[in-house]
Enzyme design. Structure first.
Site, PDB file in Angstrom:
ATOM      1  N   ARG A  56      48.709  -7.515   9.801  1.00 57.57           N
ATOM      2  CA  ARG A  56      49.866  -8.116  10.050  1.00 57.57           C
ATOM      3  C   ARG A  56      49.554  -8.609  11.614  1.00 57.57           C
ATOM      4  NH1 ARG A  56      55.643  -7.428   9.745  1.00 57.57           N
ATOM      5  NH2 ARG A  56      55.293  -5.434   8.492  1.00 57.57           N
ATOM      6  N   GLN A  78      58.632   8.625  10.508  1.00 60.43           N
ATOM      7  CA  GLN A  78      57.275   8.615   9.813  1.00 60.43           C
ATOM      8  C   GLN A  78      56.183   8.505  10.429  1.00 60.43           C
ATOM      9  OE1 GLN A  78      56.997   5.218   6.919  1.00 60.43           O
ATOM     10  NE2 GLN A  78      55.095   5.895   6.346  1.00 60.43           N
ATOM     11  N   GLY A  95      50.777   1.500  10.823  1.00 58.30           N
ATOM     12  CA  GLY A  95      51.881   2.123  11.739  1.00 58.30           C
ATOM     13  C   GLY A  95      52.101   1.418  13.206  1.00 58.30           C
ATOM     14  N   GLU A  96      51.409  -0.023  13.077  1.00 64.37           N
ATOM     15  CA  GLU A  96      51.425  -0.531  14.362  1.00 64.37           C
ATOM     16  C   GLU A  96      52.771  -0.868  14.908  1.00 64.37           C
ATOM     17  OE1 GLU A  96      49.516  -4.575  16.456  1.00 64.37           O
ATOM     18  OE2 GLU A  96      48.891  -3.951  14.663  1.00 64.37           O
ATOM     19  N   ARG A  98      55.417   0.954  14.408  1.00 62.44           N
ATOM     20  CA  ARG A  98      56.233   2.134  15.020  1.00 62.44           C
ATOM     21  C   ARG A  98      55.223   2.534  16.233  1.00 62.44           C
ATOM     22  NH1 ARG A  98      54.295   5.751  10.185  1.00 62.44           N
ATOM     23  NH2 ARG A  98      53.847   3.422   9.297  1.00 62.44           N
ATOM     24  N   GLU A 129      47.276   0.419   2.940  1.00 64.49           N
ATOM     25  CA  GLU A 129      48.526   1.090   3.557  1.00 64.49           C
ATOM     26  C   GLU A 129      49.527   0.093   3.923  1.00 64.49           C
ATOM     27  OE1 GLU A 129      48.300   4.605   5.751  1.00 64.49           O
ATOM     28  OE2 GLU A 129      46.329   5.389   4.591  1.00 64.49           O
ATOM     29  N   ASN A 130      48.961  -1.159   4.512  1.00 62.23           N
ATOM     30  CA  ASN A 130      49.975  -1.961   5.083  1.00 62.23           C
ATOM     31  C   ASN A 130      50.521  -2.784   3.965  1.00 62.23           C
ATOM     32  OD1 ASN A 130      50.269  -2.403   8.156  1.00 62.23           O
ATOM     33  ND2 ASN A 130      48.144  -1.629   7.765  1.00 62.23           N
ATOM     34  N   ARG A 133      53.009  -0.359   2.423  1.00 59.50           N
ATOM     35  CA  ARG A 133      54.362   0.404   3.244  1.00 59.50           C
ATOM     36  C   ARG A 133      55.037  -0.733   3.806  1.00 59.50           C
ATOM     37  NH1 ARG A 133      51.762   5.930   5.610  1.00 59.50           N
ATOM     38  NH2 ARG A 133      50.934   6.641   3.680  1.00 59.50           N
TER      39      ARG A 133
END
Length: 300
Positions: A56, A78, A95-96, A98, A129-130, A133
């Site tokens: 991203r 999360q 999770g960047e 977040r 994962e990116n 999710r």
């Protein structure tokens, strides 16, 4: 004490374990590794670095602020996922968004899953994962797939197994990278959809591709309209299949010539010539005597 509070307390306890130099965990075989790897642990945000493999690249500031407000009120629902690099040093896997919002919210710690992985494993985990999710744009997803091909040498079949997508779906994303960079940017910025992009791929000429792209935007064309426009463009490139001309030979027999031959022979004559200049003369006769008459005239 609620279950969530217990988890947070446990996370803080494990965080203290990680800060103990005597218990520096570097592999899954180290002492206490089972207490850390895969568990939710409160990590200091300043000890976490951004993953260079993060696919991203665009983050909407407005939605980040909204998430930061939510985090202030409810906390991070999360946990993020990190890999351990060194003593009290971690790298983000996923999770960047977040993590960024937590910084905006003023948090100093964030709940995290810890993994121990090499760079290749980290790249695969980050990209997979990116993709699964997060709401990545189609070009970011395509670039993620391409990196798995280029850097990890995964086949489309292997990627299909890892991300749970059909091979044809992966292929459709990868084809978007063949579009002109300006059109790719248009997809990333939301000016056109992936469906528009898939239609435009079928046009090889970049100028024509660009012209139709601008028509899509200026006329607010739907995907179906675009597909029709592309089809019409391609039909226009096909050679026209008209009826052949009556004669493209080097000479044409005029009616006067036919009449002159007919007058000399005393019978109707038919002359046909093809496009290569070849042809035939047909001389009909009524009887054997008439045939002998015509032969005599020809022999002169």
């Amino acid at each position: 004490m609620t279950q969530a509070t217990k988890k947070q307390a446990l996370g803080r306890g494990l965080s203290a374990l990680l800060k103990d130099p005597e218990n520096d965990i570097k592999s899954v075989n180290d002492k206490n590794a089972d207490k850390v790897v895969g568990n939710i642990i409160e990590l200091e945000i300043e000890a976490i670095e951004i993953n260079p493999f993060q696919p991203r690249s665009n983050f909407n500031e407005e939605t980040l602020q909204e998430l930061a407000t939510s985090i202030k009120e409810l906390g991070v629902i999360q946990p993020i996922t990190v890999r351990k690099l060194d003593f009290n040093k971690y790298q983000l896997i996923s999770g960047e968004r977040r993590l960024r919002a937590s910084k905006i919210a003023g948090l100093t710690v964030i709940p995290s899953y810890i993994r121990i992985a090499n760079d290749n494993e980290s790249l695969v985990m980050a990209l997979v994962e990116n993709i699964q999710r997060h709401d990545l744009d189609p070009i970011e997803i395509a670039l993620s797939y391409q990196r798995l091909i280029d850097e990890i040498q995964l086949t489309q079949e292997q990627m299909s197994d890892k991300v749970g997508k059909k091979r044809s779906t992966i292929a459709n994303y990868l084809r978007l990278l063949k579009l002109d960079p300006i059109i790719q940017t248009g997809i990333r910025d939301g000016f056109i959809s992936m469906g528009h992009g898939r239609a435009l791929i079928n046009i090889e000429d970049e100028d024509a591709q660009s012209d139709i792209y601008h028509k899509i935007i200026s006329q607010n064309l739907s995907v179906r309209d675009t597909e029709t426009l592309v089809k019409n463009h391609q039909e226009g490139l096909k050679p026209k299949s008209g009826k052949p001309t009556k004669s493209t030979s080097a000479f044409v027999v005029a009616e006067a010539d036919k009449k002159e031959i007919a007058t000399v022979l005393g019978t109707k004559v038919d002359v046909k010539i093809d496009t290569n200049g070849k042809g035939k003369i047909t001389i009909p006769f009524k009887s054997e005597a008439d045939f002998q008459r015509i032969i005599a005239l020809i022999k002169g």
